[in-house]
Design a protein around this motif. Structure first.
Motif, PDB file in Angstrom:
ATOM      1  N   MET A   1      -2.909 -13.499  -0.617  1.00 48.76           N
ATOM      2  CA  MET A   1      -4.182 -12.654  -0.803  1.00 48.76           C
ATOM      3  C   MET A   1      -5.206 -12.250  -1.695  1.00 48.76           C
ATOM      4  SD  MET A   1      -1.981  -8.886  -0.645  1.00 48.76           S
ATOM      5  CE  MET A   1       0.038  -9.565  -0.849  1.00 48.76           C
ATOM      6  N   THR A   2      -6.213 -11.995  -0.438  1.00 45.32           N
ATOM      7  CA  THR A   2      -7.015 -11.665  -1.367  1.00 45.32           C
ATOM      8  C   THR A   2      -7.566  -9.320  -1.624  1.00 45.32           C
ATOM      9  OG1 THR A   2      -8.530 -11.766   0.366  1.00 45.32           O
ATOM     10  CG2 THR A   2      -8.158 -13.314  -0.740  1.00 45.32           C
ATOM     11  N   ASP A   3      -6.739  -8.476  -0.923  1.00 49.29           N
ATOM     12  CA  ASP A   3      -6.929  -7.649  -0.634  1.00 49.29           C
ATOM     13  C   ASP A   3      -5.990  -6.948  -0.672  1.00 49.29           C
ATOM     14  OD1 ASP A   3      -8.672  -5.034  -1.423  1.00 49.29           O
ATOM     15  OD2 ASP A   3     -10.257  -5.088   0.335  1.00 49.29           O
ATOM     16  N   TYR A   4      -5.922  -5.511  -0.791  1.00 46.28           N
ATOM     17  CA  TYR A   4      -4.511  -5.211  -0.669  1.00 46.28           C
ATOM     18  C   TYR A   4      -4.781  -3.386  -0.162  1.00 46.28           C
ATOM     19  CZ  TYR A   4       0.166  -2.457  -0.719  1.00 46.28           C
ATOM     20  OH  TYR A   4       1.440  -2.012  -0.412  1.00 46.28           O
ATOM     21  N   ARG A   5      -4.725  -2.621   1.238  1.00 48.20           N
ATOM     22  CA  ARG A   5      -5.121  -1.171   0.571  1.00 48.20           C
ATOM     23  C   ARG A   5      -4.435  -0.614   1.720  1.00 48.20           C
ATOM     24  NH1 ARG A   5     -10.982  -2.507   4.034  1.00 48.20           N
ATOM     25  NH2 ARG A   5      -9.557  -4.686   3.595  1.00 48.20           N
ATOM     26  N   VAL A   6      -4.148   0.416   1.426  1.00 47.82           N
ATOM     27  CA  VAL A   6      -3.472   1.699   1.685  1.00 47.82           C
ATOM     28  C   VAL A   6      -4.145   3.206   1.664  1.00 47.82           C
ATOM     29  CG1 VAL A   6      -1.652   2.680   1.765  1.00 47.82           C
ATOM     30  CG2 VAL A   6      -1.878   0.913   0.442  1.00 47.82           C
ATOM     31  N   ARG A   7      -3.941   3.321   3.206  1.00 49.52           N
ATOM     32  CA  ARG A   7      -4.400   4.031   3.905  1.00 49.52           C
ATOM     33  C   ARG A   7      -3.625   5.463   4.537  1.00 49.52           C
ATOM     34  NH1 ARG A   7      -7.555   2.708   1.421  1.00 49.52           N
ATOM     35  NH2 ARG A   7      -9.951   1.282   1.794  1.00 49.52           N
ATOM     36  N   ILE A   8      -3.377   6.634   4.730  1.00 43.84           N
ATOM     37  CA  ILE A   8      -2.538   8.350   4.666  1.00 43.84           C
ATOM     38  C   ILE A   8      -3.503   8.532   6.152  1.00 43.84           C
ATOM     39  CG2 ILE A   8      -1.615  10.104   4.248  1.00 43.84           C
ATOM     40  CD1 ILE A   8      -0.218   7.080   2.444  1.00 43.84           C
ATOM     41  N   ILE A  23      -4.238  -6.332   4.845  1.00 44.10           N
ATOM     42  CA  ILE A  23      -4.361  -6.425   4.026  1.00 44.10           C
ATOM     43  C   ILE A  23      -5.264  -7.996   4.502  1.00 44.10           C
ATOM     44  CG2 ILE A  23      -2.700  -9.534   2.814  1.00 44.10           C
ATOM     45  CD1 ILE A  23       0.411  -7.568   3.481  1.00 44.10           C
ATOM     46  N   GLU A  24      -5.803  -8.397   3.377  1.00 42.61           N
ATOM     47  CA  GLU A  24      -7.003  -9.511   3.347  1.00 42.61           C
ATOM     48  C   GLU A  24      -6.573 -10.980   2.808  1.00 42.61           C
ATOM     49  OE1 GLU A  24     -11.274 -10.594   2.286  1.00 42.61           O
ATOM     50  OE2 GLU A  24     -11.620  -8.837   3.889  1.00 42.61           O
ATOM     51  N   SER A  25      -6.494 -11.320   4.030  1.00 38.47           N
ATOM     52  CA  SER A  25      -5.608 -13.082   3.299  1.00 38.47           C
ATOM     53  C   SER A  25      -7.126 -14.094   3.397  1.00 38.47           C
ATOM     54  CB  SER A  25      -4.316 -13.650   3.793  1.00 38.47           C
ATOM     55  OG  SER A  25      -3.532 -12.288   3.584  1.00 38.47           O
ATOM     56  N   THR A  26      -6.585 -14.585   2.825  1.00 38.54           N
ATOM     57  CA  THR A  26      -7.766 -16.331   2.422  1.00 38.54           C
ATOM     58  C   THR A  26      -6.619 -16.745   2.327  1.00 38.54           C
ATOM     59  OG1 THR A  26      -9.434 -17.409   2.192  1.00 38.54           O
ATOM     60  CG2 THR A  26      -8.277 -16.322   0.796  1.00 38.54           C
ATOM     61  N   ASN A  40       6.753   4.678   6.551  1.00 31.87           N
ATOM     62  CA  ASN A  40       7.777   3.804   5.378  1.00 31.87           C
ATOM     63  C   ASN A  40       6.711   2.815   4.059  1.00 31.87           C
ATOM     64  OD1 ASN A  40       8.544   2.019   3.382  1.00 31.87           O
ATOM     65  ND2 ASN A  40      10.976   3.441   3.935  1.00 31.87           N
ATOM     66  N   ILE A  41       6.062   3.429   3.320  1.00 28.18           N
ATOM     67  CA  ILE A  41       4.810   2.091   2.785  1.00 28.18           C
ATOM     68  C   ILE A  41       5.026   0.794   2.660  1.00 28.18           C
ATOM     69  CG2 ILE A  41       5.286   2.690   0.405  1.00 28.18           C
ATOM     70  CD1 ILE A  41       2.248   2.965  -0.052  1.00 28.18           C
ATOM     71  N   ILE A  42       7.103   0.805   2.405  1.00 33.49           N
ATOM     72  CA  ILE A  42       6.864  -0.645   2.442  1.00 33.49           C
ATOM     73  C   ILE A  42       7.246  -1.219   3.526  1.00 33.49           C
ATOM     74  CG2 ILE A  42       9.169  -1.872   1.233  1.00 33.49           C
ATOM     75  CD1 ILE A  42       9.180   0.196  -0.963  1.00 33.49           C
ATOM     76  N   GLU A  43       7.894  -0.041   4.355  1.00 36.23           N
ATOM     77  CA  GLU A  43       7.873  -1.571   5.787  1.00 36.23           C
ATOM     78  C   GLU A  43       6.136  -1.760   6.267  1.00 36.23           C
ATOM     79  OE1 GLU A  43       9.227   0.469  10.160  1.00 36.23           O
ATOM     80  OE2 GLU A  43      10.380   0.469   8.937  1.00 36.23           O
ATOM     81  N   ALA A  44       5.467  -0.834   6.135  1.00 36.14           N
ATOM     82  CA  ALA A  44       4.192  -1.097   6.691  1.00 36.14           C
ATOM     83  C   ALA A  44       3.776  -2.074   5.665  1.00 36.14           C
ATOM     84  CB  ALA A  44       3.096   0.777   6.597  1.00 36.14           C
ATOM     85  N   SER A  45       3.866  -2.349   4.714  1.00 26.63           N
ATOM     86  CA  SER A  45       2.904  -3.664   3.919  1.00 26.63           C
ATOM     87  C   SER A  45       4.005  -4.578   4.446  1.00 26.63           C
ATOM     88  CB  SER A  45       3.295  -3.731   2.143  1.00 26.63           C
ATOM     89  OG  SER A  45       2.821  -1.851   1.837  1.00 26.63           O
ATOM     90  N   TRP A  46       4.974  -4.927   4.616  1.00 28.93           N
ATOM     91  CA  TRP A  46       5.695  -5.998   4.867  1.00 28.93           C
ATOM     92  C   TRP A  46       5.521  -6.298   6.584  1.00 28.93           C
ATOM     93  CZ3 TRP A  46       8.806  -9.584   3.189  1.00 28.93           C
ATOM     94  CH2 TRP A  46       9.578  -9.954   3.948  1.00 28.93           C
ATOM     95  N   GLU A  47       5.127  -5.847   6.850  1.00 33.28           N
ATOM     96  CA  GLU A  47       4.776  -5.916   8.603  1.00 33.28           C
ATOM     97  C   GLU A  47       3.204  -6.469   8.297  1.00 33.28           C
ATOM     98  OE1 GLU A  47       2.837  -2.855  11.906  1.00 33.28           O
ATOM     99  OE2 GLU A  47       5.039  -2.765  11.544  1.00 33.28           O
ATOM    100  N   ALA A  48       2.881  -5.827   7.663  1.00 36.44           N
ATOM    101  CA  ALA A  48       1.232  -6.285   7.471  1.00 36.44           C
ATOM    102  C   ALA A  48       0.918  -7.492   6.218  1.00 36.44           C
ATOM    103  CB  ALA A  48       0.708  -5.624   6.206  1.00 36.44           C
ATOM    104  N   LEU A  49       2.066  -7.953   5.812  1.00 37.16           N
ATOM    105  CA  LEU A  49       2.446  -9.107   5.391  1.00 37.16           C
ATOM    106  C   LEU A  49       2.749 -10.399   6.054  1.00 37.16           C
ATOM    107  CD1 LEU A  49       1.926 -10.479   2.476  1.00 37.16           C
ATOM    108  CD2 LEU A  49       4.574  -9.801   1.934  1.00 37.16           C
ATOM    109  N   VAL A  50       3.987 -10.337   6.903  1.00 38.55           N
ATOM    110  CA  VAL A  50       4.892 -10.942   7.364  1.00 38.55           C
ATOM    111  C   VAL A  50       3.933 -11.524   8.728  1.00 38.55           C
ATOM    112  CG1 VAL A  50       6.498 -11.319  10.026  1.00 38.55           C
ATOM    113  CG2 VAL A  50       6.985 -10.406   7.030  1.00 38.55           C
ATOM    114  N   ASP A  51       2.941 -10.406   9.721  1.00 38.14           N
ATOM    115  CA  ASP A  51       1.017 -10.729  10.130  1.00 38.14           C
ATOM    116  C   ASP A  51       0.450 -11.998   9.679  1.00 38.14           C
ATOM    117  OD1 ASP A  51       3.097  -9.677  12.570  1.00 38.14           O
ATOM    118  OD2 ASP A  51       1.490  -7.653  12.409  1.00 38.14           O
TER     119      ASP A  51
END
Length: 70
Positions: A1-8, A23-26, A40-51
């Motif tokens: 993971m190279t970048d993690y951004r949160v937007r409301i 999430i930006e990854s390389t 839920n920020i944790i759920e959104a984060s998990w979804e992006a990470l799993v993807d």
């Protein structure tokens, strides 16, 4: 993971506002981005990470298949 951004999204909704996580990854060669959305920020984060991980695995399998055909 190279970048993690949160937007409301729709902050006027207060605690019911949706959260978008980007999430930006390389892998050192390719770079890709994934998005998760949830109230839920944790759920959104998990979804992006799993993807992100699934995308990497898919691309690796695609490369293996191309090498087999060559």
């Amino acid at each position: 993971m190279t970048d993690y951004r949160v937007r409301i999204i729709d902050p006027e909704e207060a605690t019911a506002a949706k959260t978008r996580v980007i999430i930006e990854s390389t892998d050192g060669v390719d770079t890709w981005g994934t998005v998760g959305v949830s109230e839920n920020i944790i759920e959104a984060s998990w979804e992006a990470l799993v993807d992100s991980v699934e995308f990497k695995l898919f691309k690796d399998e695609e490369k293996r298949q191309r090498r087999k055909k060559a």
